[in-house]
Write a protein that holds these residues in place. Structure first.
Motif, PDB file in Angstrom:
ATOM      1  N   SER A   5      72.584 -47.384 -77.241  1.00  0.00           N
ATOM      2  CA  SER A   5      73.996 -47.500 -76.892  1.00  0.00           C
ATOM      3  C   SER A   5      74.122 -47.596 -75.376  1.00  0.00           C
ATOM      4  O   SER A   5      73.494 -46.839 -74.642  1.00  0.00           O
ATOM      5  N   VAL A   6      74.925 -48.560 -74.927  1.00  0.00           N
ATOM      6  CA  VAL A   6      75.147 -48.740 -73.503  1.00  0.00           C
ATOM      7  C   VAL A   6      76.638 -48.654 -73.242  1.00  0.00           C
ATOM      8  O   VAL A   6      77.430 -49.363 -73.866  1.00  0.00           O
ATOM      9  N   LYS A   7      77.010 -47.781 -72.337  1.00  0.00           N
ATOM     10  CA  LYS A   7      78.419 -47.649 -71.983  1.00  0.00           C
ATOM     11  C   LYS A   7      78.701 -48.545 -70.781  1.00  0.00           C
ATOM     12  O   LYS A   7      78.004 -48.486 -69.782  1.00  0.00           O
ATOM     13  N   LEU A   8      79.711 -49.394 -70.925  1.00  0.00           N
ATOM     14  CA  LEU A   8      80.095 -50.321 -69.868  1.00  0.00           C
ATOM     15  C   LEU A   8      81.527 -50.054 -69.455  1.00  0.00           C
ATOM     16  O   LEU A   8      82.361 -49.683 -70.283  1.00  0.00           O
ATOM     17  N   SER A   9      81.805 -50.301 -68.191  1.00  0.00           N
ATOM     18  CA  SER A   9      83.204 -50.214 -67.752  1.00  0.00           C
ATOM     19  C   SER A   9      83.960 -51.361 -68.416  1.00  0.00           C
ATOM     20  O   SER A   9      83.377 -52.351 -68.866  1.00  0.00           O
ATOM     21  N   ASP A  10      85.264 -51.217 -68.472  1.00  0.00           N
ATOM     22  CA  ASP A  10      86.084 -52.268 -69.083  1.00  0.00           C
ATOM     23  C   ASP A  10      85.892 -53.605 -68.369  1.00  0.00           C
ATOM     24  O   ASP A  10      85.784 -54.651 -69.017  1.00  0.00           O
ATOM     25  N   THR A  12      83.267 -54.663 -66.652  1.00  0.00           N
ATOM     26  CA  THR A  12      81.940 -55.212 -66.946  1.00  0.00           C
ATOM     27  C   THR A  12      81.903 -55.788 -68.358  1.00  0.00           C
ATOM     28  O   THR A  12      81.344 -56.867 -68.578  1.00  0.00           O
ATOM     29  N   ARG A  13      82.529 -55.090 -69.297  1.00  0.00           N
ATOM     30  CA  ARG A  13      82.589 -55.599 -70.668  1.00  0.00           C
ATOM     31  C   ARG A  13      83.317 -56.936 -70.715  1.00  0.00           C
ATOM     32  O   ARG A  13      82.861 -57.879 -71.362  1.00  0.00           O
ATOM     33  N   HIS A  28      76.027 -59.476 -77.412  1.00  0.00           N
ATOM     34  CA  HIS A  28      74.780 -58.790 -77.767  1.00  0.00           C
ATOM     35  C   HIS A  28      73.562 -59.614 -77.344  1.00  0.00           C
ATOM     36  O   HIS A  28      72.620 -59.097 -76.741  1.00  0.00           O
TER      37      HIS A  28
END
Length: 100
Positions: A5-10, A12-13, A28
């Protein structure tokens, strides 16, 4: 296959989704490619560092070095197809004393 799982800032997403769309990939797939590229780069960097440390150890052990400018001239001649003699290694004390 393992899942990470990778958490990205909004932001960056959003950039990831836009970039993936422009490349015709899913976000992906783009992340998988990016991770593979980063891992390859890290492995290459590690290999170069290992080679440099081995070279440093060889110099420390043997005390022999090759003049960089002379070796560069040798390589240029070889690339041009000219006959060239590889520069001989010399003691590092001679190299340092010569001011090269």
């Amino acid at each position: 296959m393992a899942t990470i799982s990778v958490k990205l800032s909004d932001s960056t997403r959003d950039r990831l989704q836009t970039a993936a769309l422009h490349l015709g990939l899913t976000p992906h797939a783009l992340m998988v490619h990016a991770i593979e590229d980063a891992v390859q780069l890290a492995e290459t960097r590690h290999s170069l560092i290992e080679q440099a440390l081995a070279s440093r150890q060889r110099v420390a052990t043997t005390g022999l070095v090759v003049d960089g400018a002379a070796f560069g001239d040798y390589l240029k001649a070889k690339v041009r197809g000219n006959a060239a003699k590889r520069p001989e290694p010399m003691g590092i004390e001679n190299f340092v004393a010569s001011g090269k």
